[in-house]
Design a protein around this motif. Structure first.
Motif, mmCIF file in Angstrom:
data_model
loop_
_atom_site.group_PDB
_atom_site.id
_atom_site.type_symbol
_atom_site.label_atom_id
_atom_site.label_comp_id
_atom_site.label_asym_id
_atom_site.label_seq_id
_atom_site.Cartn_x
_atom_site.Cartn_y
_atom_site.Cartn_z
ATOM 1 N N SER A 52 0.836 -1.196 0.000
ATOM 2 C CA SER A 52 0.000 0.000 0.000
ATOM 3 C C SER A 52 0.877 1.255 0.000
ATOM 4 O O SER A 52 1.745 1.418 0.856
ATOM 5 N N GLU B 238 0.109 4.207 0.843
ATOM 6 C CA GLU B 238 -0.094 4.968 2.076
ATOM 7 C C GLU B 238 0.817 4.455 3.185
ATOM 8 O O GLU B 238 1.464 5.243 3.890
ATOM 9 N N GLU C 34 4.195 6.409 4.766
ATOM 10 C CA GLU C 34 4.288 6.642 6.211
ATOM 11 C C GLU C 34 5.625 6.150 6.742
ATOM 12 O O GLU C 34 6.251 6.815 7.579
ATOM 13 N N ASN D 93 -1.357 1.809 9.258
ATOM 14 C CA ASN D 93 -0.849 3.010 8.603
ATOM 15 C C ASN D 93 -0.012 3.883 9.534
ATOM 16 O O ASN D 93 0.340 5.016 9.186
#
Length: 274
Positions: A12, A14, A18, A252
């Motif tokens: 991912s 995202e 991060e 996340n």
């Protein structure tokens, strides 16, 4: 050994972004069955290149842990579960091929299932272990310096078991040592854990730094369990890479991994262990 900031994420974007904001020196991709489709592999390749473009040179791709709601098990019977066998082999082949192309590493788990499940697949445990090592030999021959094998709490492939350790040393495998798995196999015995880590250190190229109470798979933040990290860090291979494979409250947000790195770095700085 002073540890590296090693972080883990899925494919991912995202999650990857991060992690990258904290400038890890080691990055490990957690993959699943969806990543092994044609489109999934293409996306994985792009994400590996993306992480490399951010300056991360040490990258590991973790072979999928599950297939069709079952463990993606090296000790899968080609006769009893042909679809599972096909997925296990084809996904390993595809990832090793990608790792060679991109000059990264693939991590293959030596086992997940309990003894009864492994015996059910092959009739007896001795035969199952022979099958496991024959398949790991194949992956090693194919991947060379791009493949490593991780220990489990499964008796199919558990460091801390002298027979397994003697075999992996005799086969000259490149190893990933999950510290918590070893601790659980050894029932929370730090003396035996340190001996096992030291014994396999010359062949260990990557560590999963994870704490545990030593009873079951709990994937704790460092400092929250019973592992003696001062002693452990004295015997690890200083040339190996590492990540913090900690359960996260939010996938996340890598805060538990980063807190583990801060804990260990402070511990070792205070004790002046190098």
């Amino acid at each position: 050994m002073m540890p590296s900031l090693g972080l883990k994420a899925s494919t991912s974007l995202e999650q990857i972004d991060e992690r990258l904001q904290y400038q890890p020196s080691v990055f490990e991709f957690y993959t699943d069955a969806h990543d092994m489709t044609k489109n999934g592999l293409a996306h994985l390749e792009e994400m590996v290149k993306y992480v490399q473009s951010a300056g991360v040179r040490q990258i590991v791709i973790h072979h999928p842990m599950a297939y069709d709601h079952h463990h993606n098990e090296v000790a899968v019977s080609a006769l009893k579960d042909p679809a599972g066998y096909q997925f296990m082999m084809s996904s390993a082949d595809a990832l090793i091929e990608l790792a060679i192309k991109l000059n990264v590493q693939v991590l293959i788990h030596g086992g997940y299932s309990d003894k009864e499940a492994v015996v059910n697949s092959f009739g007896d445990f001795k035969t199952a272990r022979k099958v496991i090592f024959a398949r790991l030999d194949y992956f090693q021959k194919m991947g060379g310096d791009h493949v490593m094998f991780e220990n489990s709490i499964s008796p199919a492939f558990d460091y801390g078991d002298e027979e397994i350790e003697e075999t992996v040393m005799a086969h000259h495998y490149r190893l990933c040592y999950d510290i918590s798995h070893g601790f659980i196999v050894l029932h929370g015995d730090n003396d035996k854990l340190v001996n096992s880590i030291a014994r396999l250190a010359p062949q260990t190229v990557h560590y999963h730094l994870v704490d545990s109470m030593g009873q079951h798979h709990d994937s704790l933040q460092l400092g929250k369990g019973k592992i003696d990290w001062q002693r452990v860090m004295k015997v690890v291979n200083p040339k190996a890479t590492n990540i913090y494979e900690i359960d996260l409250a939010d996938q996340n947000d890598s805060r538990e991994m980063r807190a583990s790195h801060e804990y260990l770095t402070n511990l070792l700085s205070t004790q002046q262990i190098h």
